[in-house]
Design a protein around this motif. Structure first.
Motif, PDB file in Angstrom:
ATOM      1  N   ASN A 223      26.671 -14.863  80.446  1.00 33.04           N
ATOM      2  CA  ASN A 223      25.348 -14.536  80.971  1.00 33.04           C
ATOM      3  C   ASN A 223      24.664 -13.669  79.922  1.00 33.04           C
ATOM      4  O   ASN A 223      25.218 -13.435  78.847  1.00 33.04           O
ATOM      5  CB  ASN A 223      25.466 -13.782  82.309  1.00 33.04           C
ATOM      6  N   ASP A 224      23.506 -13.165  80.242  1.00 29.49           N
ATOM      7  CA  ASP A 224      22.822 -12.257  79.317  1.00 29.49           C
ATOM      8  C   ASP A 224      23.693 -11.021  79.122  1.00 29.49           C
ATOM      9  O   ASP A 224      24.506 -10.666  79.970  1.00 29.49           O
ATOM     10  CB  ASP A 224      21.474 -11.814  79.892  1.00 29.49           C
ATOM     11  N   ILE A 225      23.480 -10.337  77.986  1.00 30.57           N
ATOM     12  CA  ILE A 225      24.287  -9.152  77.726  1.00 30.57           C
ATOM     13  C   ILE A 225      23.420  -7.903  77.803  1.00 30.57           C
ATOM     14  O   ILE A 225      22.269  -7.891  77.341  1.00 30.57           O
ATOM     15  CB  ILE A 225      24.994  -9.254  76.344  1.00 30.57           C
ATOM     16  N   LEU A 226      23.969  -6.872  78.440  1.00 32.49           N
ATOM     17  CA  LEU A 226      23.289  -5.577  78.534  1.00 32.49           C
ATOM     18  C   LEU A 226      23.884  -4.662  77.473  1.00 32.49           C
ATOM     19  O   LEU A 226      25.079  -4.390  77.485  1.00 32.49           O
ATOM     20  CB  LEU A 226      23.505  -4.976  79.930  1.00 32.49           C
TER      21      LEU A 226
ATOM     22  N   ILE B   9      18.481  -5.933  76.706  1.00 37.38           N
ATOM     23  CA  ILE B   9      19.021  -7.155  77.281  1.00 37.38           C
ATOM     24  C   ILE B   9      18.808  -8.267  76.261  1.00 37.38           C
ATOM     25  O   ILE B   9      17.703  -8.443  75.747  1.00 37.38           O
ATOM     26  CB  ILE B   9      18.337  -7.501  78.620  1.00 37.38           C
ATOM     27  N   VAL B  10      19.874  -8.988  75.960  1.00 36.79           N
ATOM     28  CA  VAL B  10      19.781 -10.131  75.049  1.00 36.79           C
ATOM     29  C   VAL B  10      20.162 -11.369  75.850  1.00 36.79           C
ATOM     30  O   VAL B  10      21.177 -11.376  76.541  1.00 36.79           O
ATOM     31  CB  VAL B  10      20.732  -9.959  73.837  1.00 36.79           C
ATOM     32  N   ARG B  11      19.350 -12.409  75.748  1.00 35.90           N
ATOM     33  CA  ARG B  11      19.595 -13.632  76.530  1.00 35.90           C
ATOM     34  C   ARG B  11      20.880 -14.312  76.071  1.00 35.90           C
ATOM     35  O   ARG B  11      21.244 -14.263  74.884  1.00 35.90           O
ATOM     36  CB  ARG B  11      18.419 -14.597  76.395  1.00 35.90           C
TER      37      ARG B  11
ATOM     38  N   LYS C  76      14.536  -2.726  76.520  1.00 35.54           N
ATOM     39  CA  LYS C  76      14.057  -3.736  75.569  1.00 35.54           C
ATOM     40  C   LYS C  76      14.503  -5.070  76.138  1.00 35.54           C
ATOM     41  O   LYS C  76      15.701  -5.399  76.132  1.00 35.54           O
ATOM     42  CB  LYS C  76      14.735  -3.507  74.213  1.00 35.54           C
TER      43      LYS C  76
ATOM     44  N   PRO D 261      13.597  -9.355  76.657  1.00 33.35           N
ATOM     45  CA  PRO D 261      12.737 -10.502  76.358  1.00 33.35           C
ATOM     46  C   PRO D 261      12.151 -11.058  77.656  1.00 33.35           C
ATOM     47  O   PRO D 261      12.637 -10.747  78.749  1.00 33.35           O
ATOM     48  CB  PRO D 261      13.691 -11.511  75.716  1.00 33.35           C
TER      49      PRO D 261
ATOM     50  N   LYS E 138      19.479 -17.128  86.348  1.00 36.41           N
ATOM     51  CA  LYS E 138      20.371 -17.465  85.234  1.00 36.41           C
ATOM     52  C   LYS E 138      20.648 -16.282  84.320  1.00 36.41           C
ATOM     53  O   LYS E 138      21.452 -16.380  83.405  1.00 36.41           O
ATOM     54  CB  LYS E 138      19.761 -18.589  84.412  1.00 36.41           C
TER      55      LYS E 138
ATOM     56  N   ILE F 254      19.649 -11.732  83.409  1.00 35.19           N
ATOM     57  CA  ILE F 254      19.495 -10.367  83.898  1.00 35.19           C
ATOM     58  C   ILE F 254      18.038  -9.948  83.785  1.00 35.19           C
ATOM     59  O   ILE F 254      17.441 -10.066  82.719  1.00 35.19           O
ATOM     60  CB  ILE F 254      20.349  -9.377  83.063  1.00 35.19           C
TER      61      ILE F 254
END
Lengths: 293, 218
Positions: A148-151, A160-162, B55, B57, B77, B79
């Motif tokens: 999943n995305d990473i915190l 947050i990175v997708r 931060k 997107p 899907k 966060i």
């Protein structure tokens, strides 16, 4: 050169203590993964602090394989260099202790080539150890926790990175980590040249890494400009820079970007300089050393 | 005679105020009736987060609404961190809560002439302290809402209506709110110090969410 390298690799992987490192990493990674599997929410609550009062925190989405891997890498910052020092510090001093070093240098191979072969073998060991950790920390975490995305936690905020934008960052981070750990290996290697007993270089390397890491993390203005930029431990953390994204003028993160690639490049050059310096010093000293044991 | 005149003046002022209050209340009720047409919807939206310590997107999210006050913003899907509770971007529950409407005159919102109505809650124990609505009188669209609550201070909702709006629902909502500072000990995070000077000066304590609705489903 290749036969020399093969021999040195055989020496390293024939010793049972080499596998202690692999076992230790497996144990540490599994312990962290089990803890997060059962109580990951508490850890996330600790990170987000009071934010949970004002923001909806999707704990189930945050606790995923990418996040767990990041936590593991964060927590094992000190431990992995110690495991590297265990083998690198033994590379020359261990032979001196066994009494085989004099026999080794009497062979028709230059001392330089010998040292390079030993350092090459140590580097291969470092790379394999890191690969082992990557498989467990990233691969196993993804298998158990999913993707999943990473915190990303930073002192002054969260990022947050997708999920589609994470894997390449990890590959770059692990590549950088290999460079960082090779620096520690080079330091231990240098100290190993001085000693006739491997305990000394190992303990010395560990002590230097711990002290430098403490200095790197301390927030003392006197050290910020005078000491920190020159410590290799300050630059070892640059792997995290691959997870920091640039922002648009409105404050939103730019997907696929790196906040300060130039700084990471500079840090990698510093580490390369350290490796070259340590190795050159080791070769200079070893060339002039009287081998009496 | 003077006494009679002063009494007459006072009575006419009171009558005007009552008339204006009734006028404001009828405007509010007209807006409420317009919003009552929507029982529930699900929408695909683009969420843009601007919070000083985050931060993030842009994210594809789903917005779920069920009258009168159930609204959820969900990133299925990934966060997304959304303000808790205070993102009540549905005005229906606000307009349905016990209140007194006061006419605050006319004004402009984004160069559009509007009527300004203040809602004073009559429930003393409620969360709401004051709401100010900027209503476009012809279309009965609420263009802006300033909502002050006990726990979360004042937040602002800006509603943007497009030419192709569906069922009188906004095309975009801008939600602006108060945030607190966020700090983690550096000994916990082991940040990479890239040598860049950190921006000095006061840090903004306002956060913004921009929700652009792409598709509504009823």
């Amino acid at each position: 050169m290749w036969p020399l390298l093969q021999i040195e690799l055989l020496k390293i992987f024939r010793k049972p203590r080499t596998y202690i490192s692999f076992g230790a990493i497996a144990a540490m990674v599994l312990i962290i993964q089990i803890a997060l599997k059962f109580d990951g929410q508490s850890y996330i609550e600790f990170i987000v602090g009071d934010l949970k009062e004002s923001l909806e925190i999707p704990y189930d989405h945050i606790l995923n394989g990418y996040f767990v891997c990041f936590v593991i890498l964060n927590l094992l910052l000190i431990h992995i260099p110690l495991l590297i020092a265990l083998v690198a510090g033994d590379s020359v001093a261990g032979e001196a202790n066994l009494g085989t070093l004099r026999l080794l240098v009497s062979k028709p191979v230059s001392r330089q080539k010998l040292l390079l072969a030993k350092f090459g073998a140590t580097t291969v060991y470092t790379a394999l150890l890191l690969l082992w950790m990557a498989v467990l920390a990233l691969g196993l975490s993804l298998a158990v926790f999913g993707a999943n995305d990473i915190l990303i936690m930073r002192a002054d905020g969260l990022e947050i990175v997708r999920s589609s934008d994470v894997l390449w960052r990890y590959l770059a981070a692990f590549a950088y980590a290999a460079l960082a750990l090779t620096t520690v290996a080079a330091l231990a290697f240098l100290l190993s040249v001085f000693a006739d007993n491997s305990i000394g270089p190992i303990v010395a390397t560990i002590s230097i890494v711990i002290v430098f890491t403490i200095l790197s993390e301390m927030q003392i203005p006197l050290y910020d400009r005078t000491v920190k930029p020159f410590l290799f431990t300050s630059h070892m953390l640059a792997w995290k820079g691959f997870f920091y994204s640039r922002v648009n003028p409105d404050g939103t993160a730019v997907a696929g970007s790196i906040e300060n690639l130039r700084a990471i490049g500079k840090s990698s050059l510093v580490l390369i300089l350290y490796i070259t310096g340590f190795l050159s010093a080791a070769m200079y000293i070893f060339n002039r050393k009287d081998i009496l044991s | 005679m003077k006494k009679l005149l002063s009494h007459l003046i006072i009575c006419s002022i009171l009558l005007c105020k009552t008339a204006l209050a009734q006028d404001a209340e009828s405007l509010v009720q007209s807006v409420r009736a317009r919003l009552e047409k929507i029982d529930h919807y699900e929408a695909d939206a683009l969420l843009k987060t601007e919070i000083p310590y985050l931060k993030v997107p842009d994210a594809q999210v789903k917005v779920f609404y069920k009258r009168p006050d159930q609204i959820r913003i969900v990133n299925e899907k990934g966060i997304s961190l959304v303000p808790r509770g205070s993102v009540n971007i549905s005005l229906y529950s606000l307009l349905s809560s016990p209140h007194q409407a006061l006419d605050a005159g006319k004004g402009e919102c984004r160069e559009i002439p509007v009527r300004i109505v203040k809602l004073l809650p009559t429930d003393e124990k409620g969360e709401l302290v004051l709401a100010t609505l900027f209503i476009e009188p012809k279309t009965l669209e609420v263009l802006r809402a300033l909502i002050t609550t006990r726990d979360n201070g004042t937040h602002t909702l800006e509603f943007y209506y497009g030419k192709n709006q569906v069922n009188d629902l906004p095309e975009k909502i801008l939600f602006s709110f108060n945030t607190e500072n966020f700090k983690l000990p550096k000994g916990v995070t082991f940040d990479y110090d890239d040598g860049k000077e950190k921006a000095k000066g006061p840090v903004s304590r306002r956060g913004k969410l921009e929700i652009t609705f792409l598709k509504y489903r009823f």
